[in-house]
Motif scaffolding. Structure first.
Motif, mmCIF file in Angstrom:
data_model
loop_
_atom_site.group_PDB
_atom_site.id
_atom_site.type_symbol
_atom_site.label_atom_id
_atom_site.label_comp_id
_atom_site.label_asym_id
_atom_site.label_seq_id
_atom_site.Cartn_x
_atom_site.Cartn_y
_atom_site.Cartn_z
ATOM 1 N N ILE A 49 -7.265 45.168 4.221
ATOM 2 C CA ILE A 49 -8.318 44.682 3.300
ATOM 3 C C ILE A 49 -7.818 44.189 1.929
ATOM 4 O O ILE A 49 -8.033 42.893 1.464
ATOM 5 N N VAL A 50 -7.173 45.090 1.369
ATOM 6 C CA VAL A 50 -6.611 44.835 -0.346
ATOM 7 C C VAL A 50 -5.436 43.708 -0.009
ATOM 8 O O VAL A 50 -5.516 42.794 -0.826
ATOM 9 N N ARG B 133 -7.296 40.402 0.221
ATOM 10 C CA ARG B 133 -8.098 40.114 -0.765
ATOM 11 C C ARG B 133 -7.156 39.506 -1.830
ATOM 12 O O ARG B 133 -7.270 38.302 -2.351
ATOM 13 N N GLU C 260 -5.831 36.265 -0.767
ATOM 14 C CA GLU C 260 -6.757 35.192 -1.042
ATOM 15 C C GLU C 260 -6.956 34.747 -2.433
ATOM 16 O O GLU C 260 -6.925 33.569 -2.871
ATOM 17 N N ARG D 135 -15.838 33.048 1.183
ATOM 18 C CA ARG D 135 -15.099 34.224 1.566
ATOM 19 C C ARG D 135 -15.906 35.086 2.149
ATOM 20 O O ARG D 135 -17.183 35.315 1.981
ATOM 21 N N SER E 222 -17.275 38.885 2.627
ATOM 22 C CA SER E 222 -17.256 39.897 1.847
ATOM 23 C C SER E 222 -16.416 41.058 1.912
ATOM 24 O O SER E 222 -16.153 41.542 3.189
ATOM 25 N N GLU E 223 -15.799 41.577 0.915
ATOM 26 C CA GLU E 223 -14.651 42.737 1.191
ATOM 27 C C GLU E 223 -15.268 43.879 2.047
ATOM 28 O O GLU E 223 -14.704 44.496 2.931
ATOM 29 N N THR E 224 -16.601 44.316 1.559
ATOM 30 C CA THR E 224 -17.009 45.388 2.223
ATOM 31 C C THR E 224 -17.444 45.401 3.755
ATOM 32 O O THR E 224 -17.539 46.329 4.714
ATOM 33 N N MET F 160 -15.640 43.975 5.905
ATOM 34 C CA MET F 160 -14.225 44.300 6.626
ATOM 35 C C MET F 160 -14.303 45.611 7.045
ATOM 36 O O MET F 160 -13.554 46.232 7.857
ATOM 37 N N TRP G 138 -22.411 47.131 -2.726
ATOM 38 C CA TRP G 138 -21.784 45.984 -2.827
ATOM 39 C C TRP G 138 -22.428 44.648 -2.979
ATOM 40 O O TRP G 138 -22.109 43.730 -3.903
ATOM 41 N N GLN H 224 -22.153 42.518 -6.429
ATOM 42 C CA GLN H 224 -21.920 41.253 -6.683
ATOM 43 C C GLN H 224 -22.813 40.335 -7.389
ATOM 44 O O GLN H 224 -22.531 39.410 -8.060
#
Length: 227
Positions: free
Chosen positions: A26-27, A30, A33, A47, A49-51, A53, A105, A109
């Motif tokens: 994930i890191v 990101r 990206e 994109r 959402s990171e969370t 994932m 999250w 955001q």
């Protein structure tokens, strides 16, 4: 509570490699990206959402643990029933954790980063955020629990002909249902009721009902497993 804590710690040790692998992916994803976006000066690209994932962890947990953890704990002297309910307690903890992180999250955001406009988010896609923070948390948790119970049931039945038949039926049901026009409306209605329900009570209720059904199926497979 002490037994659940023991199960959670033991399963975490077993899953630690998978958890950190997903977090690293994930890191790095990101960061890649961000680098591409900065080089191309494209700031309006949508994109994921990171969370969101983190949801990848849930099917991993529901598949890995029934295969290895049950066998290991039974060999150590625990009963199948103790291990089974311990695993479902672990599923519940992870479902709540991922749902809570996702729900928080979204707020961060929107309120802090002000960059939610171009984010593809599960809670927004399914309109779960229409129910407020607690509603979003409840709907996500119920859905994640249901999905984990389904995968756990299918995994627990890997050594049973009934389990293989059930897996084959579920894998073919959606493609066939969407391909046949007369069945398409029922498939659409099912997922509409399950995921896009306008009523929080009904949406959570249907997911929990399926969770209980899949949990019961998982127990039937677990109790007769030879290993």
């Amino acid at each position: 509570m002490g037994a659940l804590t023991l199960h959670f710690k033991a399963t975490y040790r077993q899953l630690k490699m998978y958890i950190w692998f997903v977090l690293v992916i994930i890191v790095f994803g990101r960061l890649t990206e961000l680098i591409i976006t900065s080089l191309t000066e494209e700031n309006n690209v949508s994109r994921l959402s990171e969370t969101n994932m983190l949801i990848i962890l849930l099917p991993l947990i529901a598949i890995v643990l029934p295969l290895s953890y049950t066998k290991r704990m039974v060999h150590l002297g625990a009963t199948r029933q103790q291990v089974f309910w311990g695993l479902h307690g672990v599923y519940a903890i992870w479902a709540v954790l991922v749902a809570l992180i996702n729900s928080l999250w979204v707020l961060i955001q929107m309120k802090v980063f002000h960059n939610y406009a171009n984010v593809v988010d599960l809670v927004d896609a399914f309109h779960w955020n229409d129910f407020g923070f607690l509603g979003t948390l409840l709907y996500q948790t119920a859905f994640y629990l249901m999905a984990m119970a389904l995968l756990s049931m299918l995994t627990s039945g890997y050594s049973s002909p009934v389990g293989w038949l059930l897996s084959a039926l579920l894998l073919t049901a959606i493609p066939l249902g969407t391909a046949i026009s007369s069945l398409r409306v029922y498939v659409s209605s099912f997922f509409q009721t399950l995921l896009f329900n306008d009523s929080l009570l009904l949406g959570v209720g249907y997911n929990l009902l399926l969770y209980l059904l899949f949990a019961a199926g998982g127990w039937l497979f677990t109790r007769v497993r030879a290993h």
